[in-house]
Design an enzyme around this catalytic site. Structure first.
Site, PDB file in Angstrom:
ATOM      1  N   PHE A  87       9.213  -6.838  12.924  1.00  0.00           N
ATOM      2  CA  PHE A  87       8.324  -6.594  11.779  1.00  0.00           C
ATOM      3  C   PHE A  87       7.290  -7.696  11.605  1.00  0.00           C
ATOM      4  O   PHE A  87       6.230  -7.458  11.032  1.00  0.00           O
ATOM      5  CB  PHE A  87       9.134  -6.549  10.461  1.00  0.00           C
ATOM      6  CG  PHE A  87      10.061  -5.384  10.333  1.00  0.00           C
ATOM      7  CD1 PHE A  87       9.575  -4.121  10.054  1.00  0.00           C
ATOM      8  CD2 PHE A  87      11.436  -5.551  10.458  1.00  0.00           C
ATOM      9  CE1 PHE A  87      10.430  -3.042   9.909  1.00  0.00           C
ATOM     10  CE2 PHE A  87      12.300  -4.479  10.311  1.00  0.00           C
ATOM     11  CZ  PHE A  87      11.800  -3.220  10.036  1.00  0.00           C
TER      12      PHE A  87
ATOM     13  N   LYS B  14      -0.575  -8.384   7.616  1.00  0.00           N
ATOM     14  CA  LYS B  14      -0.819  -6.957   7.363  1.00  0.00           C
ATOM     15  C   LYS B  14      -1.914  -6.645   6.349  1.00  0.00           C
ATOM     16  O   LYS B  14      -2.051  -5.485   5.948  1.00  0.00           O
ATOM     17  CB  LYS B  14       0.486  -6.306   6.915  1.00  0.00           C
ATOM     18  CG  LYS B  14       1.023  -6.866   5.608  1.00  0.00           C
ATOM     19  CD  LYS B  14       2.166  -6.037   5.064  1.00  0.00           C
ATOM     20  CE  LYS B  14       2.583  -6.533   3.699  1.00  0.00           C
ATOM     21  NZ  LYS B  14       3.689  -5.812   3.111  1.00  0.00           N
TER      22      LYS B  14
ATOM     23  N   SER C 184       1.619   1.720  12.803  1.00  0.00           N
ATOM     24  CA  SER C 184       1.041   2.243  11.569  1.00  0.00           C
ATOM     25  C   SER C 184       0.262   3.514  11.834  1.00  0.00           C
ATOM     26  O   SER C 184      -0.356   3.670  12.896  1.00  0.00           O
ATOM     27  CB  SER C 184       0.108   1.190  10.979  1.00  0.00           C
ATOM     28  OG  SER C 184      -0.658   1.738   9.939  1.00  0.00           O
TER      29      SER C 184
ATOM     30  N   THR D 269      -2.384   4.000  10.712  1.00  0.00           N
ATOM     31  CA  THR D 269      -3.781   3.566  10.766  1.00  0.00           C
ATOM     32  C   THR D 269      -4.368   3.795  12.166  1.00  0.00           C
ATOM     33  O   THR D 269      -5.583   3.938  12.318  1.00  0.00           O
ATOM     34  CB  THR D 269      -3.894   2.082  10.324  1.00  0.00           C
ATOM     35  OG1 THR D 269      -5.254   1.796  10.051  1.00  0.00           O
ATOM     36  CG2 THR D 269      -3.383   1.121  11.363  1.00  0.00           C
TER      37      THR D 269
ATOM     38  N   TYR E  12      -6.758  -5.841  11.794  1.00  0.00           N
ATOM     39  CA  TYR E  12      -5.347  -5.520  11.566  1.00  0.00           C
ATOM     40  C   TYR E  12      -4.971  -4.229  12.297  1.00  0.00           C
ATOM     41  O   TYR E  12      -3.995  -4.176  13.059  1.00  0.00           O
ATOM     42  CB  TYR E  12      -5.060  -5.371  10.049  1.00  0.00           C
ATOM     43  CG  TYR E  12      -3.809  -4.564   9.791  1.00  0.00           C
ATOM     44  CD1 TYR E  12      -2.550  -5.118   9.995  1.00  0.00           C
ATOM     45  CD2 TYR E  12      -3.884  -3.223   9.403  1.00  0.00           C
ATOM     46  CE1 TYR E  12      -1.403  -4.356   9.818  1.00  0.00           C
ATOM     47  CE2 TYR E  12      -2.754  -2.458   9.224  1.00  0.00           C
ATOM     48  CZ  TYR E  12      -1.510  -3.027   9.436  1.00  0.00           C
ATOM     49  OH  TYR E  12      -0.389  -2.260   9.269  1.00  0.00           O
TER      50      TYR E  12
ATOM     51  N   LYS F 282      -2.357  -3.242  15.840  1.00  0.00           N
ATOM     52  CA  LYS F 282      -1.302  -2.232  16.000  1.00  0.00           C
ATOM     53  C   LYS F 282      -1.570  -1.390  17.249  1.00  0.00           C
ATOM     54  O   LYS F 282      -0.656  -1.083  18.020  1.00  0.00           O
ATOM     55  CB  LYS F 282      -1.210  -1.352  14.749  1.00  0.00           C
ATOM     56  CG  LYS F 282      -0.737  -2.104  13.511  1.00  0.00           C
ATOM     57  CD  LYS F 282       0.667  -2.689  13.704  1.00  0.00           C
ATOM     58  CE  LYS F 282       1.116  -3.540  12.552  1.00  0.00           C
ATOM     59  NZ  LYS F 282       2.360  -4.291  12.827  1.00  0.00           N
TER      60      LYS F 282
ATOM     61  N   PHE G 127       3.638   5.786   7.694  1.00  0.00           N
ATOM     62  CA  PHE G 127       2.606   6.245   6.771  1.00  0.00           C
ATOM     63  C   PHE G 127       2.600   5.225   5.607  1.00  0.00           C
ATOM     64  O   PHE G 127       2.542   4.046   5.883  1.00  0.00           O
ATOM     65  CB  PHE G 127       2.792   7.732   6.455  1.00  0.00           C
ATOM     66  CG  PHE G 127       2.246   8.556   7.617  1.00  0.00           C
ATOM     67  CD1 PHE G 127       2.884   8.557   8.854  1.00  0.00           C
ATOM     68  CD2 PHE G 127       1.049   9.232   7.507  1.00  0.00           C
ATOM     69  CE1 PHE G 127       2.346   9.220   9.957  1.00  0.00           C
ATOM     70  CE2 PHE G 127       0.505   9.915   8.602  1.00  0.00           C
ATOM     71  CZ  PHE G 127       1.148   9.904   9.823  1.00  0.00           C
ATOM     72  N   ASN G 128       2.664   5.600   4.346  1.00  0.00           N
ATOM     73  CA  ASN G 128       2.523   4.576   3.299  1.00  0.00           C
ATOM     74  C   ASN G 128       3.883   4.216   2.690  1.00  0.00           C
ATOM     75  O   ASN G 128       4.369   4.940   1.814  1.00  0.00           O
ATOM     76  CB  ASN G 128       1.567   5.063   2.213  1.00  0.00           C
ATOM     77  CG  ASN G 128       0.127   5.116   2.689  1.00  0.00           C
ATOM     78  OD1 ASN G 128      -0.168   5.695   3.728  1.00  0.00           O
ATOM     79  ND2 ASN G 128      -0.767   4.497   1.954  1.00  0.00           N
TER      80      ASN G 128
ATOM     81  N   VAL H  35      -9.476   3.837  -9.421  1.00  0.00           N
ATOM     82  CA  VAL H  35      -9.182   4.903  -8.457  1.00  0.00           C
ATOM     83  C   VAL H  35     -10.396   4.998  -7.539  1.00  0.00           C
ATOM     84  O   VAL H  35     -11.493   5.362  -7.981  1.00  0.00           O
ATOM     85  CB  VAL H  35      -8.912   6.246  -9.173  1.00  0.00           C
ATOM     86  CG1 VAL H  35      -8.764   7.378  -8.156  1.00  0.00           C
ATOM     87  CG2 VAL H  35      -7.673   6.135 -10.049  1.00  0.00           C
TER      88      VAL H  35
ATOM     89  N   ASP I 133     -11.804   3.462   3.775  1.00  0.00           N
ATOM     90  CA  ASP I 133     -10.738   4.420   3.433  1.00  0.00           C
ATOM     91  C   ASP I 133     -11.014   5.791   4.052  1.00  0.00           C
ATOM     92  O   ASP I 133     -12.160   6.200   4.191  1.00  0.00           O
ATOM     93  CB  ASP I 133     -10.639   4.591   1.909  1.00  0.00           C
ATOM     94  CG  ASP I 133      -9.704   3.589   1.277  1.00  0.00           C
ATOM     95  OD1 ASP I 133      -9.068   2.829   2.017  1.00  0.00           O
ATOM     96  OD2 ASP I 133      -9.612   3.582   0.041  1.00  0.00           O
TER      97      ASP I 133
HETATM   98  C1  UD1 Z   1      -3.622   0.519   3.684  1.00  0.00           C
HETATM   99  C2  UD1 Z   1      -4.377   0.141   4.895  1.00  0.00           C
HETATM  100  C3  UD1 Z   1      -3.597   0.527   6.115  1.00  0.00           C
HETATM  101  C4  UD1 Z   1      -2.269  -0.186   6.101  1.00  0.00           C
HETATM  102  C5  UD1 Z   1      -1.546   0.110   4.812  1.00  0.00           C
HETATM  103  C6  UD1 Z   1      -0.349  -0.803   4.728  1.00  0.00           C
HETATM  104  C7  UD1 Z   1      -6.738   0.171   4.235  1.00  0.00           C
HETATM  105  C8  UD1 Z   1      -8.042   0.836   4.411  1.00  0.00           C
HETATM  106  N1  UD1 Z   1      -5.696   0.727   4.871  1.00  0.00           N
HETATM  107  O1  UD1 Z   1      -3.430   1.945   3.686  1.00  0.00           O
HETATM  108  O2  UD1 Z   1      -4.291   0.185   7.291  1.00  0.00           O
HETATM  109  O3  UD1 Z   1      -1.497   0.226   7.194  1.00  0.00           O
HETATM  110  O4  UD1 Z   1      -2.381  -0.138   3.683  1.00  0.00           O
HETATM  111  O5  UD1 Z   1       0.250  -0.746   3.502  1.00  0.00           O
HETATM  112  O6  UD1 Z   1      -6.627  -0.801   3.531  1.00  0.00           O
HETATM  113  N2  UD1 Z   1      -6.231   3.063  -4.069  1.00  0.00           N
HETATM  114  C9  UD1 Z   1      -6.866   3.131  -5.294  1.00  0.00           C
HETATM  115  N3  UD1 Z   1      -6.877   2.009  -6.078  1.00  0.00           N
HETATM  116  C10 UD1 Z   1      -6.282   0.825  -5.700  1.00  0.00           C
HETATM  117  C11 UD1 Z   1      -5.629   0.775  -4.439  1.00  0.00           C
HETATM  118  C12 UD1 Z   1      -5.634   1.914  -3.650  1.00  0.00           C
HETATM  119  O7  UD1 Z   1      -7.417   4.176  -5.666  1.00  0.00           O
HETATM  120  O8  UD1 Z   1      -6.350  -0.148  -6.451  1.00  0.00           O
HETATM  121  C13 UD1 Z   1      -6.208   4.272  -3.230  1.00  0.00           C
HETATM  122  C14 UD1 Z   1      -6.837   4.060  -1.871  1.00  0.00           C
HETATM  123  O9  UD1 Z   1      -8.208   4.286  -1.927  1.00  0.00           O
HETATM  124  C15 UD1 Z   1      -6.061   5.095  -1.022  1.00  0.00           C
HETATM  125  C16 UD1 Z   1      -4.688   5.136  -1.673  1.00  0.00           C
HETATM  126  O10 UD1 Z   1      -4.853   4.595  -2.984  1.00  0.00           O
HETATM  127  O11 UD1 Z   1      -6.670   6.336  -1.147  1.00  0.00           O
HETATM  128  C17 UD1 Z   1      -3.663   4.311  -0.932  1.00  0.00           C
HETATM  129  O12 UD1 Z   1      -4.182   3.012  -0.760  1.00  0.00           O
HETATM  130  P1  UD1 Z   1      -3.296   1.816  -0.131  1.00  0.00           P
HETATM  131  O13 UD1 Z   1      -2.022   1.711  -0.861  1.00  0.00           O
HETATM  132  O14 UD1 Z   1      -4.170   0.604  -0.080  1.00  0.00           O
HETATM  133  O15 UD1 Z   1      -2.950   2.323   1.324  1.00  0.00           O
HETATM  134  P2  UD1 Z   1      -3.934   2.806   2.499  1.00  0.00           P
HETATM  135  O16 UD1 Z   1      -5.335   2.475   2.217  1.00  0.00           O
HETATM  136  O17 UD1 Z   1      -3.594   4.231   2.767  1.00  0.00           O
END
Ligand code: UD1
Length: 336
Positions: free
Chosen positions: A81, A85, A125, A127, A150, A154, A178-179, A217, A298
């Site tokens: 791990f 990141k 990831s 990603t 980053y 990967k 995924f997330n 958002v 994004d």
């Molecule tokens: C992000 C990374 C991804 C990584 C993953 C690890 C980016 C572009 N991508 O994924 O490469 O593997 O984290 O955890 O950073 N959002 C909001 N408000 C916020 C934060 C996020 O609206 O304050 C939205 C984002 O636009 C997205 C969703 O929530 O649509 C998820 O965001 P986030 O948790 O940062 O994950 P990823 O962007 O999918």
């Protein structure tokens, strides 16, 4: 008893995986340089499972230290791990990211070869898919050019491992997350917030707790049902369990190729607004938010096709988005 090395074992996903490994009867050795984790997590793990894992504070960029470690620890498997990141930070510090994520990977693989240690699980990831052309995303979806150093680490990491399996007995599985969200049900371990959270769930949780005034958002004009971006949020405990299944597959020689790749997701996409609504429903807490512009880099939507992992690993998620959000909130409550 099988011995497993977990690098980054005090981090968010690492610590949950250590707990599940111990629950399944593995003996765990942790390497962690505490660059994005806390030594207290070691005691938390111990208090959950009743077993204190062996711990080494080793920086995996230290080639000699890596060599000495593996010479003295003939482990049955390695779950790797340890890596940096933060997407934004990687854009600012690309060379540090390549050195830390790629340098240490190469040193570990060299020592695995030298010591004939052959079972390796890699944290990858989703990603790597970028904005996939088709949803849900299968493991065969094309790799898109990385949006950040980053993400590139990967992609390159997977390539390096694949090449290494061609010239040795190494068997490896890359797990494309995924997330990952949520926390252990004990609320003793979770995602440690350092500074202003960049990821959605930690920001939601901190806003509900009054630490942040308002959640932004990012984007409400995406081509999705409610205009906000869609992701596949997977409970970290479900994710952790998949690592044990994957490791067993290698140890028991049930793998079908020397290098295999699996998606780890729920198969379900949820929008940012759906996440906020679920969070408010399960916790009874209000989340102040405003709709703002899209965040650079994004994508619109990503969720996993889970068929291959479900069928081939015999693993599937058991916990829901609601479970994950409630556990994240309970974890936040312990941080007061
Ligand atoms: C992000 C990374 C991804 C990584 C993953 C690890 C980016 C572009 N991508 O994924 O490469 O593997 O984290 O955890 O950073 N959002 C909001 N408000 C916020 C934060 C996020 O609206 O304050 C939205 C984002 O636009 C997205 C969703 O929530 O649509 C998820 O965001 P986030 O948790 O940062 O994950 P990823 O962007 O999918």
């Amino acid at each position: 008893m099988k011995k497993v090395l977990v690098t980054g074992g005090l981090g968010f996903i690492g610590s949950h995986t250590v707990v599940e490994l111990q629950n399944e009867g593995f003996e765990v050795i942790i390497i962690d340089n505490l660059s994005n984790s806390s030594i207290e997590v070691l005691d938390k793990i111990t208090s959950i499972t009743g077993i204190k894992p062996e711990y080494h504070n080793i920086d995996l960029k230290d080639k000699l230290a890596v060599k000495i470690f593996f010479e003295h620890h003939p482990v049955d498997g390695i779950i790797h791990f340890a890596a940096s990141k933060a997407v934004g930070e990687s854009v600012q510090m690309p060379l540090e990211y390549y050195e830390n994520n790629i340098g240490s990977l190469v040193y570990i693989l060299q020592e695995l070869k030298a010591n004939n240690l052959n079972n390796f699980i890699f944290s990858s990831s989703c990603t790597v898919y970028g904005q996939a052309d088709e949803l849900p995303i299968t493991e065969n979806a094309p790799i898109k050019p990385a949006e950040s150093p980053y993400g590139n680490t990967k992609q390159i990491g997977e390539e390096i491992i694949k090449d290494a399996t061609k010239v040795s007995n190494l068997k490896a599985i890359a797990l494309r997350y995924f997330n990952p969200i949520g926390a252990h049900e004990s609320a003793k371990i979770g995602e440690l917030p350092i500074g202003v959270p960049q990821n959605l769930i930690p920001f939601v949780v901190q806003t509900a707790a009054g630490i942040r005034e308002e959640l932004s958002v990012f984007g409400s004009d995406y081509d999705t049902p409610d205009g906000t971006a869609v992701r596949d949020y997977i409970h970290v405990v479900d994710l952790a369990k998949a690592h044990i299944v994957a490791l067993r597959r290698l140890i028991e020689n049930n793998n079908k190729a020397q290098f295999e790749i699996f998606n780890l997701g729920t198969g379900k996409g949820n929008s940012v607004l759906e996440v906020i609504q679920s969070f408010e429903k399960v916790t009874g807490k209000k989340v102040n938010y405003k709709l703002v512009d899209r965040r650079a880099g994004d994508i619109t939507a990503a969720y996993a096709d889970t068929n291959y992992a479900n069928d081939e690993l015999g693993w599937k998620t058991e916990l829901s988005l609601d479970d994950a959000l409630l556990s994240a909130w309970k974890w936040q409550e312990t941080l007061k």
